[in-house]
Write a protein that holds these residues in place. Structure first.
Motif, PDB file in Angstrom:
ATOM      1  N   TRP A  57       0.827  -1.200   0.000  1.00  0.00           N
ATOM      2  CA  TRP A  57       0.000   0.000   0.000  1.00  0.00           C
ATOM      3  C   TRP A  57       0.867   1.258   0.000  1.00  0.00           C
ATOM      4  CZ3 TRP A  57      -0.736   4.192   3.265  1.00  0.00           C
ATOM      5  CH2 TRP A  57      -1.842   5.002   2.962  1.00  0.00           C
TER       6      TRP A  57
ATOM      7  N   HIS B 106       1.089   4.329  -2.888  1.00  0.00           N
ATOM      8  CA  HIS B 106       0.426   5.577  -2.504  1.00  0.00           C
ATOM      9  C   HIS B 106       1.445   6.628  -2.060  1.00  0.00           C
ATOM     10  CE1 HIS B 106      -2.896   2.710  -2.415  1.00  0.00           C
ATOM     11  NE2 HIS B 106      -3.700   3.745  -2.552  1.00  0.00           N
TER      12      HIS B 106
ATOM     13  N   CYS C  49      -0.012  12.170  -3.604  1.00  0.00           N
ATOM     14  CA  CYS C  49      -1.389  12.577  -3.317  1.00  0.00           C
ATOM     15  C   CYS C  49      -2.210  12.550  -4.597  1.00  0.00           C
ATOM     16  CB  CYS C  49      -1.383  13.986  -2.711  1.00  0.00           C
ATOM     17  SG  CYS C  49      -3.034  14.657  -2.407  1.00  0.00           S
ATOM     18  N   SER C  50      -3.377  11.963  -4.550  1.00  0.00           N
ATOM     19  CA  SER C  50      -4.220  11.857  -5.739  1.00  0.00           C
ATOM     20  C   SER C  50      -4.828  13.201  -6.133  1.00  0.00           C
ATOM     21  CB  SER C  50      -5.347  10.846  -5.493  1.00  0.00           C
ATOM     22  OG  SER C  50      -6.173  11.272  -4.423  1.00  0.00           O
TER      23      SER C  50
ATOM     24  N   THR D  24       3.499  12.157  -0.729  1.00  0.00           N
ATOM     25  CA  THR D  24       2.924  12.022   0.605  1.00  0.00           C
ATOM     26  C   THR D  24       3.992  11.533   1.564  1.00  0.00           C
ATOM     27  OG1 THR D  24       2.184   9.789   0.043  1.00  0.00           O
ATOM     28  CG2 THR D  24       0.578  11.570  -0.201  1.00  0.00           C
TER      29      THR D  24
ATOM     30  N   LYS E  34      -0.578   5.556   8.336  1.00  0.00           N
ATOM     31  CA  LYS E  34      -1.224   6.543   7.465  1.00  0.00           C
ATOM     32  C   LYS E  34      -0.168   7.290   6.665  1.00  0.00           C
ATOM     33  CE  LYS E  34      -1.305   9.884  11.268  1.00  0.00           C
ATOM     34  NZ  LYS E  34      -2.172  10.667  12.189  1.00  0.00           N
TER      35      LYS E  34
ATOM     36  N   CYS F 151      -0.475  14.257   2.956  1.00  0.00           N
ATOM     37  CA  CYS F 151       0.019  15.171   1.923  1.00  0.00           C
ATOM     38  C   CYS F 151       0.385  16.482   2.601  1.00  0.00           C
ATOM     39  CB  CYS F 151      -1.034  15.413   0.856  1.00  0.00           C
ATOM     40  SG  CYS F 151      -0.517  16.608  -0.402  1.00  0.00           S
TER      41      CYS F 151
ATOM     42  N   TYR G 298      -4.305   9.842   4.205  1.00  0.00           N
ATOM     43  CA  TYR G 298      -4.663   8.591   3.534  1.00  0.00           C
ATOM     44  C   TYR G 298      -4.401   7.428   4.488  1.00  0.00           C
ATOM     45  CZ  TYR G 298      -4.640  11.341  -0.782  1.00  0.00           C
ATOM     46  OH  TYR G 298      -4.901  12.278  -1.748  1.00  0.00           O
ATOM     47  N   TYR G 299      -5.377   6.534   4.603  1.00  0.00           N
ATOM     48  CA  TYR G 299      -5.247   5.360   5.455  1.00  0.00           C
ATOM     49  C   TYR G 299      -5.259   4.093   4.600  1.00  0.00           C
ATOM     50  CZ  TYR G 299      -6.415   8.486   9.343  1.00  0.00           C
ATOM     51  OH  TYR G 299      -6.416   9.512  10.250  1.00  0.00           O
TER      52      TYR G 299
ATOM     53  N   GLN H 214      -6.331   0.683   3.080  1.00  0.00           N
ATOM     54  CA  GLN H 214      -7.681   0.159   2.922  1.00  0.00           C
ATOM     55  C   GLN H 214      -7.659  -1.285   2.429  1.00  0.00           C
ATOM     56  OE1 GLN H 214      -9.385   3.002   0.177  1.00  0.00           O
ATOM     57  NE2 GLN H 214     -10.127   4.311   1.826  1.00  0.00           N
TER      58      GLN H 214
END
Length: 350
Positions: A162, A166, A169-170, A176, A184, A187, A194-195, A197
């Protein structure tokens, strides 16, 4: 009388606390490490690290089993120094648990690089020689690990994957930053958090009262059959997802269903497997296999499934043409075993 009741209640509360205190203390300690970067960094001083390379854990073979070696912070620092790596790389590790004595456990991937890292990936062969082990694909080794290592390594791989996916930042496109525990990412430019998932997946063992329905996908190992499974769609309840998946894959309509258990599953991208038993409407048991989803599906008797559960070496080539079931660690195995041992699962309440 009221004094007696007060004493009795206090005694009950005391023993209740004694029974739960170890678990509660450990849970709150892990919460502290996730929320406090300084506390987490301090925990690394006395913690233990599981090592990965490109999401494959470092394992050592012991007979027919695999073991996952752990390394102290000092050992890890020496290892990184030997390969010309900055010890700051240790901050890329993720927290994956702790012992009852509060020894924190972390996982670090030496083959992945973060957006802020100045270090290149360390070459795998040199690392394996130094560590006297091999970085082994978890899909190949999972069922040859003990339960504790399997649980920790699947969680570790999911978290590491993950974070690797990630790093930006989207919304802003900016890098990030993970917190020390890896629970977590934030950003810095817009403070979006963001966590990690998991995608919910329903896995369902369908019964008609005396038989259960098993199916296989073309990607399964030869001869293996399992319960039906599929991802939940956005907006669906679990009940709706079960009914839809059964209808889509085998053309049957579910009459009753019952929740059984759940399990984290790291493949291919971290899912929460939600296991259910289901029965179909009487007289409506003719299977219509959706060949876009499945290779085959069929009804199996109680005796056939019980025999398959007793097989000791499912990975060996079956010469008698019979089928085999998922290994014990998989929730599909537990779901099928539950049906065999408790035939009442085939007549569930509405």
């Amino acid at each position: 009388m009221s004094l007696y009741c007060g004493i009795a209640c206090r005694r009950k509360s005391f023993w209740y606390f004694r029974l739960l205190s170890t678990y509660v203390a450990k849970t709150r300690y892990l919460f502290e490490l996730k929320e406090d970067d300084d506390a987490c960094k301090k925990a690394q001083q006395t913690g233990a690290f599981y090592l990965f390379h490109s999401l494959a854990p470092l394992l050592q073979k012991s007979g027919h089993q695999y073991q996952a070696p752990r390394h102290s912070l000092l050992e890890l620092e020496r290892l990184l120094a030997k390969f010309g790596q900055d010890t700051q790389r240790i901050e890329d590790s993720v927290l994956i648990g702790c012992s009852d004595q509060h020894e924190a456990w972390f996982a670090l991937d030496l083959g992945l690089t973060s957006s802020s890292s100045q270090n290149a990936a360390i070459q795998k062969p040199e690392m394996e020689t130094e560590l006297k082990g091999s970085f082994t694909e978890l899909t190949k080794a999972l069922f040859q690990l003990n339960t504790k290592d399997a649980s920790l390594l699947t969680m570790a791989q999911a978290l590491l994957r993950w974070h690797d996916a990630h790093q930006f930042c989207s919304r802003s496109g900016q890098p990030t930053k993970k917190n020390m525990a890896g629970s977590k990412r934030v950003c810095p430019s817009n403070k979006i958090i963001y966590y990690p998932q998991m995608a919910p997946v329903v896995i369902t063992l369908v019964s008609d009262g005396t038989r259960c329905l098993l199916a296989r996908q073309s990607s399964f190992p030869k001869g293996m059959y399992s319960a039906l499974a599929g991802f939940c769609d956005i907006g669906e309840s679990l009940e709706e997802a079960v009914r839809r998946e059964v209808a889509e894959e085998v053309g049957l309509e579910v009459e009753r269903l019952q929740y059984s258990a759940s399990q984290h599953w790291p493949f291919p991208n971290s899912s929460l497997m939600i296991a259910c038993h289901a029965t179909v409407k009487p007289g409506q048991t003719e299977i219509q296999v959706n060949l876009k989803e499945l290779e085959a599906a069929g009804w199996f008797s109680h005796d056939e499934v019980a025999t398959a559960l007793r097989k000791k070496s499912p990975y060996t080539q079956q010469q008698d043409g019979t089928f085999w079931l998922p290994p014990k660690l998989a929730i599909a195995h537990q779901l099928i075993k539950e049906w065999v041992e408790k035939p009442s699962c085939s007549t569930l309440p509405a």
